[in-house]
Design an enzyme around this catalytic site. Structure first.
Site, PDB file in Angstrom:
ATOM      1  N   ASP A 167       0.853  -1.187   0.000  1.00  0.00           N
ATOM      2  CA  ASP A 167       0.000   0.000   0.000  1.00  0.00           C
ATOM      3  C   ASP A 167       0.889   1.237   0.000  1.00  0.00           C
ATOM      4  OD1 ASP A 167      -2.881   0.999   0.274  1.00  0.00           O
ATOM      5  OD2 ASP A 167      -1.849   2.127   1.837  1.00  0.00           O
ATOM      6  N   GLU A 212       0.925   5.823   0.275  1.00  0.00           N
ATOM      7  CA  GLU A 212       0.278   7.112   0.503  1.00  0.00           C
ATOM      8  C   GLU A 212       1.008   8.141  -0.350  1.00  0.00           C
ATOM      9  OE1 GLU A 212      -2.485   7.168   1.967  1.00  0.00           O
ATOM     10  OE2 GLU A 212      -2.408   5.273   3.068  1.00  0.00           O
ATOM     11  N   HIS A 271      -4.779  10.785   5.093  1.00  0.00           N
ATOM     12  CA  HIS A 271      -3.749   9.953   5.724  1.00  0.00           C
ATOM     13  C   HIS A 271      -3.056  10.605   6.913  1.00  0.00           C
ATOM     14  CE1 HIS A 271      -1.071  12.468   3.366  1.00  0.00           C
ATOM     15  NE2 HIS A 271      -1.418  11.906   2.211  1.00  0.00           N
ATOM     16  N   HIS A 289      -5.696   6.656   7.223  1.00  0.00           N
ATOM     17  CA  HIS A 289      -5.007   5.734   6.338  1.00  0.00           C
ATOM     18  C   HIS A 289      -3.509   5.803   6.596  1.00  0.00           C
ATOM     19  CE1 HIS A 289      -8.289   4.557   3.538  1.00  0.00           C
ATOM     20  NE2 HIS A 289      -8.821   5.672   4.012  1.00  0.00           N
ATOM     21  N   ASP A 294      -2.597  -0.271   6.442  1.00  0.00           N
ATOM     22  CA  ASP A 294      -3.511  -0.658   5.375  1.00  0.00           C
ATOM     23  C   ASP A 294      -3.038  -1.935   4.683  1.00  0.00           C
ATOM     24  OD1 ASP A 294      -5.067   1.482   5.987  1.00  0.00           O
ATOM     25  OD2 ASP A 294      -4.871   2.508   4.068  1.00  0.00           O
TER      26      ASP A 294
END
Length: 229
Positions: free
Chosen positions: A8, A10, A58, A151, A156
């Site tokens: 994952d 960001e 996030h 997040h 995640d």
């Protein structure tokens, strides 16, 4: 099953084609759908400002990533961790787009598209017409979101590893795989067990006549080829 990587990211915004950059990447290694304990997690200096809308999602601020390693500094370690394993991501085109962009900026070859597995596509096939965000899937599969207010790439990725297990058959499948592994380990261990003589020999259950008949049979037919001679 082979080792796989659940990934994952960001970012500073939602579109890498508009110059947005990675600010965090989190990877979980799984084997037979279960985490091995190995992870890769880095914050990255994006060399640009993070959009306010992204920060609200996030919670990663410009101050938090200022001075962190730039993407070029983590490439080799990231690619070594991923290797040629399948990469599991939710809405994989998003993560793939950003990672490929960052690699191309450094004249590095991105992982091939077929190396990626998109759990969003899997969920849409399994639950057509339903909400299939990561949060929605966690709620559907009763995966706790208690430790996640915002997040984050690593948390995640951990949630997605659990979702991926459920999409492929659920905890029962994970238990089956654990049992297979346990049986294999037990069998391997059994192959290396050596047994000594009994401290107290078992009593014979044959009659003296049967013993004499057996001895006569061995002398007549097996002679010195008897294994126990």
């Amino acid at each position: 099953m082979a080792l796989e990587i659940v990934l994952d990211t960001e970012t500073t915004g939602i579109d890498h084609r508009k110059g947005h950059r990675l600010i965090e990447i989190g990877c979980i290694e799984i084997e037979d759908l279960l985490p091995t304990g190995r992870t890769f997690h880095r914050f990255i200096d994006p060399e640009r400002e993070i959009e306010p809308d992204a920060i609200r999602i996030h919670g990663i601020t410009n101050e938090m990533v200022r001075g962190k390693p730039k993407f070029a500094a983590i490439i080799d370690e990231m690619l070594e961790f991923i290797g040629d394993r399948k990469i599991i991501a939710h809405n994989a085109s998003f993560d793939r787009g950003f990672i490929n962009m960052e690699l191309e900026r450094q004249s590095r070859m991105p992982p091939p598209t077929e190396q990626w597995i998109d759990t969003l596509e899997m969920a849409r096939l399994k639950f057509p017409g339903a909400a299939n965000s990561l949060d929605a899937l966690c709620r559907r599969f009763n995966i706790s979101l208690a430790e996640r207010d915002l997040h984050g790439a690593l948390i995640d990725a951990r949630l997605l590893a659990s979702v991926y297990l459920e999409l492929l058959g659920g905890k029962e499948r994970g238990l089956d795989l654990e049992m297979v592994g346990a049986r294999a380990a037990a069998a391997q261990s059994a192959n290396h067990v050596s047994y000594g003589a009994r401290p107290r020999p078992l009593a014979s259950h044959i009659t003296s006549a049967e013993a004499e008949a057996h001895e006569a049979f061995v002398k007549k037919y097996l002679k010195d080829k008897a294994l126990w001679a």
